[in-house]
Each structure stands twice: as C-alpha cells, then as structure tokens.
Design an enzyme around this catalytic site. Structure first.
Site, PDB file in Angstrom:
ATOM      1  N   CYS A   1       7.174 -13.638  12.141  1.00  0.00           N
ATOM      2  CA  CYS A   1       7.848 -13.238  13.385  1.00  0.00           C
ATOM      3  C   CYS A   1       9.338 -13.147  13.115  1.00  0.00           C
ATOM      4  O   CYS A   1       9.822 -13.616  12.100  1.00  0.00           O
ATOM      5  CB  CYS A   1       7.647 -14.307  14.460  1.00  0.00           C
ATOM      6  SG  CYS A   1       5.928 -14.640  14.820  1.00  0.00           S
TER       7      CYS A   1
ATOM      8  N   ARG B   1       9.425  -7.102  10.987  1.00  0.00           N
ATOM      9  CA  ARG B   1       8.725  -8.330  10.615  1.00  0.00           C
ATOM     10  C   ARG B   1       7.484  -8.561  11.467  1.00  0.00           C
ATOM     11  O   ARG B   1       6.715  -9.495  11.209  1.00  0.00           O
ATOM     12  CB  ARG B   1       9.663  -9.522  10.760  1.00  0.00           C
ATOM     13  CG  ARG B   1      10.876  -9.458   9.872  1.00  0.00           C
ATOM     14  CD  ARG B   1      11.731 -10.675  10.047  1.00  0.00           C
ATOM     15  NE  ARG B   1      11.093 -11.842   9.478  1.00  0.00           N
ATOM     16  CZ  ARG B   1      11.314 -12.284   8.244  1.00  0.00           C
ATOM     17  NH1 ARG B   1      12.139 -11.658   7.474  1.00  0.00           N
ATOM     18  NH2 ARG B   1      10.714 -13.356   7.811  1.00  0.00           N
TER      19      ARG B   1
ATOM     20  N   TRP C   1       4.140 -10.892  15.133  1.00  0.00           N
ATOM     21  CA  TRP C   1       2.932 -10.406  14.437  1.00  0.00           C
ATOM     22  C   TRP C   1       1.917 -11.507  14.639  1.00  0.00           C
ATOM     23  O   TRP C   1       2.044 -12.596  14.090  1.00  0.00           O
ATOM     24  CB  TRP C   1       3.216 -10.202  12.949  1.00  0.00           C
ATOM     25  CG  TRP C   1       2.114  -9.501  12.202  1.00  0.00           C
ATOM     26  CD1 TRP C   1       1.996  -8.163  11.996  1.00  0.00           C
ATOM     27  CD2 TRP C   1       0.996 -10.095  11.536  1.00  0.00           C
ATOM     28  NE1 TRP C   1       0.866  -7.892  11.249  1.00  0.00           N
ATOM     29  CE2 TRP C   1       0.236  -9.060  10.953  1.00  0.00           C
ATOM     30  CE3 TRP C   1       0.551 -11.416  11.376  1.00  0.00           C
ATOM     31  CZ2 TRP C   1      -0.934  -9.290  10.225  1.00  0.00           C
ATOM     32  CZ3 TRP C   1      -0.613 -11.644  10.654  1.00  0.00           C
ATOM     33  CH2 TRP C   1      -1.340 -10.585  10.086  1.00  0.00           C
TER      34      TRP C   1
ATOM     35  N   ASN D   1       8.851 -19.632  15.629  1.00  0.00           N
ATOM     36  CA  ASN D   1       8.354 -18.957  14.429  1.00  0.00           C
ATOM     37  C   ASN D   1       7.625 -19.998  13.603  1.00  0.00           C
ATOM     38  O   ASN D   1       8.247 -20.930  13.099  1.00  0.00           O
ATOM     39  CB  ASN D   1       9.537 -18.375  13.642  1.00  0.00           C
ATOM     40  CG  ASN D   1       9.079 -17.479  12.503  1.00  0.00           C
ATOM     41  OD1 ASN D   1       7.892 -17.225  12.349  1.00  0.00           O
ATOM     42  ND2 ASN D   1      10.023 -17.010  11.720  1.00  0.00           N
ATOM     43  N   GLY D   2       6.303 -19.865  13.492  1.00  0.00           N
ATOM     44  CA  GLY D   2       5.557 -20.841  12.709  1.00  0.00           C
ATOM     45  C   GLY D   2       4.242 -21.194  13.360  1.00  0.00           C
ATOM     46  O   GLY D   2       3.776 -20.503  14.260  1.00  0.00           O
TER      47      GLY D   2
ATOM     48  N   GLU E   1      -2.028   4.601  -5.516  1.00  0.00           N
ATOM     49  CA  GLU E   1      -0.861   4.399  -4.657  1.00  0.00           C
ATOM     50  C   GLU E   1      -0.837   5.456  -3.535  1.00  0.00           C
ATOM     51  O   GLU E   1      -0.562   5.147  -2.383  1.00  0.00           O
ATOM     52  CB  GLU E   1       0.425   4.444  -5.499  1.00  0.00           C
ATOM     53  CG  GLU E   1       1.724   4.421  -4.721  1.00  0.00           C
ATOM     54  CD  GLU E   1       1.902   3.213  -3.806  1.00  0.00           C
ATOM     55  OE1 GLU E   1       1.122   2.256  -3.882  1.00  0.00           O
ATOM     56  OE2 GLU E   1       2.834   3.263  -2.980  1.00  0.00           O
TER      57      GLU E   1
ATOM     58  N   LYS F   1      -1.055   4.718   0.518  1.00  0.00           N
ATOM     59  CA  LYS F   1      -0.050   5.222   1.458  1.00  0.00           C
ATOM     60  C   LYS F   1      -0.732   5.983   2.601  1.00  0.00           C
ATOM     61  O   LYS F   1      -0.398   5.828   3.764  1.00  0.00           O
ATOM     62  CB  LYS F   1       0.901   6.155   0.698  1.00  0.00           C
ATOM     63  CG  LYS F   1       2.318   6.079   1.071  1.00  0.00           C
ATOM     64  CD  LYS F   1       3.141   5.084   0.301  1.00  0.00           C
ATOM     65  CE  LYS F   1       2.612   3.687   0.311  1.00  0.00           C
ATOM     66  NZ  LYS F   1       3.391   2.724  -0.428  1.00  0.00           N
TER      67      LYS F   1
ATOM     68  N   GLU G   1      -2.625   3.584   4.920  1.00  0.00           N
ATOM     69  CA  GLU G   1      -1.701   2.726   5.644  1.00  0.00           C
ATOM     70  C   GLU G   1      -1.065   3.416   6.852  1.00  0.00           C
ATOM     71  O   GLU G   1      -0.971   2.827   7.921  1.00  0.00           O
ATOM     72  CB  GLU G   1      -0.595   2.340   4.641  1.00  0.00           C
ATOM     73  CG  GLU G   1       0.145   1.101   4.935  1.00  0.00           C
ATOM     74  CD  GLU G   1       1.132   0.768   3.820  1.00  0.00           C
ATOM     75  OE1 GLU G   1       1.422   1.628   2.953  1.00  0.00           O
ATOM     76  OE2 GLU G   1       1.634  -0.351   3.819  1.00  0.00           O
TER      77      GLU G   1
ATOM     78  N   HIS H   1     -20.392   8.995 -12.265  1.00  0.00           N
ATOM     79  CA  HIS H   1     -21.226   7.790 -12.314  1.00  0.00           C
ATOM     80  C   HIS H   1     -21.521   7.263 -10.916  1.00  0.00           C
ATOM     81  O   HIS H   1     -21.943   6.115 -10.771  1.00  0.00           O
ATOM     82  CB  HIS H   1     -20.545   6.715 -13.174  1.00  0.00           C
ATOM     83  CG  HIS H   1     -20.346   7.151 -14.593  1.00  0.00           C
ATOM     84  ND1 HIS H   1     -21.398   7.293 -15.477  1.00  0.00           N
ATOM     85  CD2 HIS H   1     -19.234   7.533 -15.270  1.00  0.00           C
ATOM     86  CE1 HIS H   1     -20.931   7.719 -16.647  1.00  0.00           C
ATOM     87  NE2 HIS H   1     -19.612   7.890 -16.541  1.00  0.00           N
TER      88      HIS H   1
ATOM     89  N   LYS I   1       5.969  -5.581   7.484  1.00  0.00           N
ATOM     90  CA  LYS I   1       6.582  -5.273   6.191  1.00  0.00           C
ATOM     91  C   LYS I   1       6.372  -6.381   5.161  1.00  0.00           C
ATOM     92  O   LYS I   1       6.016  -6.111   4.027  1.00  0.00           O
ATOM     93  CB  LYS I   1       8.079  -5.017   6.399  1.00  0.00           C
ATOM     94  CG  LYS I   1       8.835  -4.631   5.128  1.00  0.00           C
ATOM     95  CD  LYS I   1       8.401  -3.287   4.593  1.00  0.00           C
ATOM     96  CE  LYS I   1       9.163  -2.853   3.361  1.00  0.00           C
ATOM     97  NZ  LYS I   1       8.518  -1.709   2.701  1.00  0.00           N
TER      98      LYS I   1
HETATM   99  O1  M6R Z   1       7.146  -7.151  -0.643  1.00  0.00           O
HETATM  100  P1  M6R Z   1       6.044  -6.905  -1.602  1.00  0.00           P
HETATM  101  O2  M6R Z   1       6.323  -5.849  -2.599  1.00  0.00           O
HETATM  102  O3  M6R Z   1       5.573  -8.170  -2.284  1.00  0.00           O
HETATM  103  O4  M6R Z   1       4.826  -6.405  -0.713  1.00  0.00           O
HETATM  104  C1  M6R Z   1       3.551  -6.228  -1.263  1.00  0.00           C
HETATM  105  C2  M6R Z   1       2.668  -5.389  -0.367  1.00  0.00           C
HETATM  106  O5  M6R Z   1       2.429  -6.053   0.837  1.00  0.00           O
HETATM  107  C3  M6R Z   1       3.282  -4.026  -0.076  1.00  0.00           C
HETATM  108  O6  M6R Z   1       3.549  -3.328  -1.244  1.00  0.00           O
HETATM  109  C4  M6R Z   1       2.339  -3.183   0.788  1.00  0.00           C
HETATM  110  O7  M6R Z   1       1.182  -2.861   0.085  1.00  0.00           O
HETATM  111  C5  M6R Z   1       3.098  -1.936   1.233  1.00  0.00           C
HETATM  112  N1  M6R Z   1       3.182  -1.944   2.663  1.00  0.00           N
HETATM  113  C6  M6R Z   1       2.472  -0.675   0.790  1.00  0.00           C
HETATM  114  O8  M6R Z   1       3.148   0.445   1.237  1.00  0.00           O
END
Ligand code: M6R
Length: 598
Positions: free
Chosen positions: A25, A50, A95, A121-122, A474, A478, A481, A497, A593
C-alpha cells in the site's frame, strides 16, 4: 545504515522481518499551512502504482471527514468536496491482501467514537487477539480489515495521543506502520513497524509517506523512521520519538525525481529506452570490474534469479554466459529458487530486480547469502533492499519506472547482463556498438509496425529459439499483463511435440528470428504453422522467414544485442492492443508495480 530512495528505506532488519511481506500500500500525511487535501491527493497519485484497488483520505478539523472508495485515486478525487480549507490530512491507496477491495475496507478507518482516523500499511499478526480484546469492551469492527482495530485501540487509550500511538504501536504484532489524526488536533501522528515510513519538515509544514516519491515535490530531504519509532508532525515541528523520549535523527537527500505527469507512463517509458540504455551503459561500465568477472569465472555454480520480466533477463544472461564465456549458468524464477539444490560458498548468485523490493527475489537472495553464496544485484533502485543486501550491485539508472509493465528496465537489464557476460569473456561493449544499438532502438520505437487488429485475440502465439524464445516469453507476458488476452510463447522446435494441436485458422503466430543460423529451422516452423491455417507474422533481425508478413528490425551487427531491439515491437504491440481494448496499460487489473508479498 539507512538510505532513502523512491521506495523509502530498507534496513537489513526489515529484510529479515517476515511481516513486511504483506505491505503493498501507499500512505501519505501532511500537516501545515497549505491545502492538506491537495497535498495528500497529490501524494496518493504518486503512490498509486503501489496499489490501486481502493483509496481514501481523512481531513482534519473540529470534526473529521473521511472519504473513501473502491477503485482509483481519480474516483476518490471526484467524490471530494471542492474547497474546504483543511490543514491536516492523511491518505491511503491499497492493494488488497485482506478483505475485498470495497469502500468499507478502504482506509482511513474511523474509531468507534469517530474522533480518530487511521491509515495503515501492513498486517497485524495478533489481529484475532486484539479483536477479542475490543469485543470484550463491546467494540466491534465494521470492516473486514485488521487496520480498523488500530483506530479503536487508539480511541480506547484516550489521554495523550502521542503516548496512545506508542502504546498501540507497541501492542501491534507484525507489520504496523500507520498514520493517525484526531479531531481538533492539527498534528499527524506516525508510527513505523515493518513497512517503510519517511517523515520530513518543509517550509510550509511537515510530511509523512511510505515512499520518497510522494515527498520529492515538496522537500529535498527526509528522515527514515526505524521500527518502533514514532513521530508527531505539525506545521512547525517534525518531532521523532522512541520509547517515550524525543530523538534527533539526521535526514537524507531524496535522490529521486517524481515521474512527470503524462497520459500514459508506459508510452513515455518506452520512448525513454534509448536514453536509459545510454545511462545504463555508463553506470554498468563503472561498476564492472575484474574482481566480479573473476568471481564469475571461478564460481562452481552461477545462478541468475528474478521474477517475471526480470526472470526473462536472467534467462538471456544465462544463454550469454554460456555462449560468450563458456560458463555454465542456471536461470531460476526467484519464487522457485528454494526448490533446487542448496547453494554454498562456491556459488555466485545474481539477482535481477527493477524495484529491488520484490519479496520472492529478496527471500531467494537471503537464502543464498545464508548459504554462503556471493550475491550480485542488478537493480534500478540504487538503495533498494536488494542493493543493500547484495555483496555487489550493478545499478541500471533507467530512471523511475511506474507503469506496471516493465519496459525500459527490461532493456537495461538485458544490456547490463550482456556487458557482464562480455566482461567475463574478456571483452567489452564499445561505445560505437552502443550507439548502433540506441539508434536501432530509436528507429524501432518510431516505426511501430507490428500491431494488427487480428492480434486482439486469445489465440496469439509467439515462437522462437534460444534468445528469441526469451523475447517471445517476455512479449507474451507483456500481452497477458496489459491486454488480459491469452498469448503463449513456445520454443519453435517444441511446437510439433504438442502445442501445434492448438493451431487453426483462427490462430495468429509471431515468429521471432534474430540469428541467421536459426533461419532454416524457423522457416520450417513457419511453414508448418501456415500449412495448419495460422496467420504468421515474422519479426526478424536475420532474414526472410516465409511468413504472411515480416517486420524487419533495424540492422545490428552484434547478434547478442538484437533481443534488445526485438522486444520493442512486442512492447509496442502490447501497448497498442491494451489501448485499443480501452484498457489502462499503466495499471492493469490485479497487479501492482512492486510485488512485496510472497
Ligand atoms: O521489481 P522487479 O523487477 O523485481 O519485479 C519483478 C516482476 O514482478 C516484474 O518484472 C513483473 O513481471 C512486471 N510487471 C512485468 O512487466
């Protein structure tokens, strides 16, 4: 040692604290001569990355006013009354880990007598115990959260508010970083346990926030609270206490620029990639030394670990260490790291993490350090937990990345591990090569040729070999996500396969090829896919693939750097698709994030 960064302070004690895993949070508070509502709302906008399930503010005065809602800070903004001078306020963006993300569970929480408001927060590990203590006194909760208990406990304490904060904070087990305001009192009360908290005195008042980014617009320095420290902040003072006595702590410069206001952070962050690569090149060149290269060469086991996008950078790093330097390496998802053989003093473990605060990565790092491994952090936050805990840090300097989907940080991670692999192989990346890379990146970003409407589908596949498989994975991440559509990446040779059974005329496949030596086998794969009815788009830095359409990457001599270009059209594709679907690419559902839960 305490350092301040955009994520606040991370001490080794926090590293070891099991409770911090629940903190996802952002909290902010202000007391001073300016418009407290505006300042706290501004802080919440900055901290929203966050967590953005729900948000709320409490405005101080003779009677407390609380506004909260499920959803984003903008929704909260819309429900706030215009005007209404107030000089004390606290706010929260959430969150959800406990309780649904609805308005009732949103913070701030009011005490039973409505005289105290709290943002937290916690997680309180002794929640059940505290709840029954309150129930014994006839006080019940209206929300499903543990945080509400803090407000009731503060009201029950009565008397001097600062002392009440100390006592309630002391009673709380687990992670209990909170801000509280009381009716008719101009101060914001602050308590830190488990989750980070910074306080600062500015010209027009005092501030508290869980993240330095929220403060950077108003103050140049801040003081990092440690566990069990608490504060009373007002227009005139920012007084910090521990165990009933005032303490004096130095403040630390906030080495961070809050990201500029913009309609789409992901767009801005992709556009910044060429400049970010240049900064990474300089920083990593400074940090890479013979000692590190020797350690990698001498290690009996070399492990690269990270999560999500950072894990993909680890997979790329593993391939390069093997191909360029002949060093056997393993890439593991940090969340799975403890499933393998335990590490020992002959291990070199490299952790890739943009934020430096991903709980799975930090836990894997802690276990490796305990096993005696030499640890290296590749991170974008210089004073993050990962950087503080590692034996050696390669700082990316990609600039603050606030869009949930990692873009510029990924490209910079690839560059950093490429430079490391070269150094281990006794080579360096020359400035002319970097220039060609950044020029290529500029061209790729300007072109944006991959997107087609038929890619807005759940039958999208990405295929490649070796380094291109990493890019395919990757790209698929993306797309998932930020578009919520199914996109799967497969090793080209593995299709036959099993996964090729999924292919029909509804399928769209993006076939990646950045190595000339892969072309014959990739052409065979493309032909197999097309003969089963798939529409195949080639994304190539090596030559024609015989696809329905091919997007060619700008030419780049160095094969190992081509993945940095190849991922760009995929990032653009994900962004265009997300926008086309009317989604918010910066804040995709169910995500935040920094994933500080395990
Ligand atoms: O801050 P970090 O690089 O450790 O985060 C790792 C993942 O949570 C982060 O890369 C996540 O997969 C991204 N949102 C992907 O776009």
């Amino acid at each position: 040692m305490s350092l301040v960064n955009i994520y606040g302070e991370f001490s080794c004690a926090k590293f070891l604290c099991p409770a911090y895993k629940y903190c996802m949070c952002g909290i902010v508070g202000y007391s001073g001569s300016q418009n407290a509502k505006a300042i706290v709302m501004d802080g919440l906008r900055t901290l929203e990355y966050r967590g953005y399930d729900s948000a709320g503010v409490a405005l101080g005065g003779d009677r407390l006013k609380v506004f909260k809602t499920a959803g984003r800070v903008n929704a909260l903004d819309a429900m706030l009354p215009a005007g209404g001078a107030c000089h004390t306020a606290i706010g929260h963006t959430r969150w959800a880990t406990h309780g649904k993300p609805n308005a009732v569970n949103a913070h701030p929480h009011l005490s039973y007598d409505k005289k105290i408001a709290v943002v937290h927060n916690g997680v309180l590990e002794n929640c059940a115990e505290l709840k029954s203590e309150l129930a014994g006194k006839g006080i019940s909760c209206v929300s499903e959260t543990d945080s509400e208990l803090l407000a009731h406990l503060l009201a029950l304490e009565g008397g001097d508010m600062l002392e009440a904060v100390r006592r309630v904070g002391g009673k709380a087990k687990g992670s209990a970083t909170f801000l509280a305001i009381r009716e008719g009192d101009p101060a914001v009360y602050v308590f830190r346990k488990g989750a980070s908290m910074l306080v600062a005195k500015g010209e027009y008042g005092s501030f508290a926030a869980s993240d330095g980014l929220a403060l950077a617009r108003y103050v140049g320095t801040a003081t990092v609270l440690q566990d069990d420290e608490y504060a009373r902040i007002t227009h005139d003072v920012c007084a910090i206490f521990k165990d009933g006595a005032r303490i004096f702590k130095s403040s630390t410069p906030l080495r961070v620029s809050p990201p500029k206001e913009c309609a789409c952070h992901m767009r801005a962050e992709i556009d910044e990639i060429p400049a970010a690569l240049e900064r990474t090149y300089l920083k990593v060149s400074e940090a890479l030394d013979d000692e590190l290269a020797d350690r990698v060469r001498r290690a009996k086991r070399v492990m690269l670990a990270g999560c999500g996008t950072a894990f993909h950078a680890c997979r790329y790093g593993k391939l390069l260490l093997e191909q360029m330097a002949g060093i056997c390496a393993e890439a593991v998802a940090a969340s799975e790291a403890d499933e393998g053989a335990p590490v020992d003093g002959d291990t070199l473990a490299l952790f890739v993490t943009q934020s430096g605060e991903t709980a799975d990565t930090l836990l894997a790092m802690k276990r490796c350090a305990e096993g005696g491994a030499y640890t290296v952090a590749v991170t974008n936050v210089e004073s993050s937990g990962a950087a503080l805990a590692a034996d050696k840090t390669l700082f990316l300097d990609a600039g603050a990345e606030v869009a949930v989907a990692a873009t510029k940080s990924y490209c910079c991670q690839l560059l950093a591990v490429n430079m490391l692999a070269r150094r281990v192989a006794g080579d360096i990346l020359r400035e002319e090569e970097l220039k060609k890379l950044t020029n290529g990146a500029k061209e790729c970003i300007a072109r944006c040729e991959l997107f087609e409407k038929r890619m807005l589908t759940d039958k999208l596949f990405l295929v490649g070999r070796g380094q291109d498989l990493v890019t395919a994975k990757e790209g698929a991440l993306k797309l998932k996500e930020i578009t919520y559509r199914q996109a799967e990446a497969y090793a080209a040779g593995e299709l036959k396969h099993g996964p090729i059974a999924l292919i029909d005329s509804e399928s769209t496949v993006i076939a990646l090829a950045t190595r000339e030596d892969c072309l014959p086998r990739m052409r065979a794969t493309v032909s197999e896919l097309r003969s089963r009815g798939a529409y195949v788009v080639g994304l190539s830095g090596a030559g024609d693939l015989g696809a329905d359409k091919t997007v060619f990457l700008p030419s780049l001599e160095d094969v190992t750097l081509r993945p940095i270009l190849c991922v760009l059209p995929l990032q653009e594709l994900a962004l265009c698709s997300s926008l086309c679907l009317g989604l918010d690419p910066d804040k995709p559902r169910n995500l935040a994030k920094s994933v500080t839960v395990i």
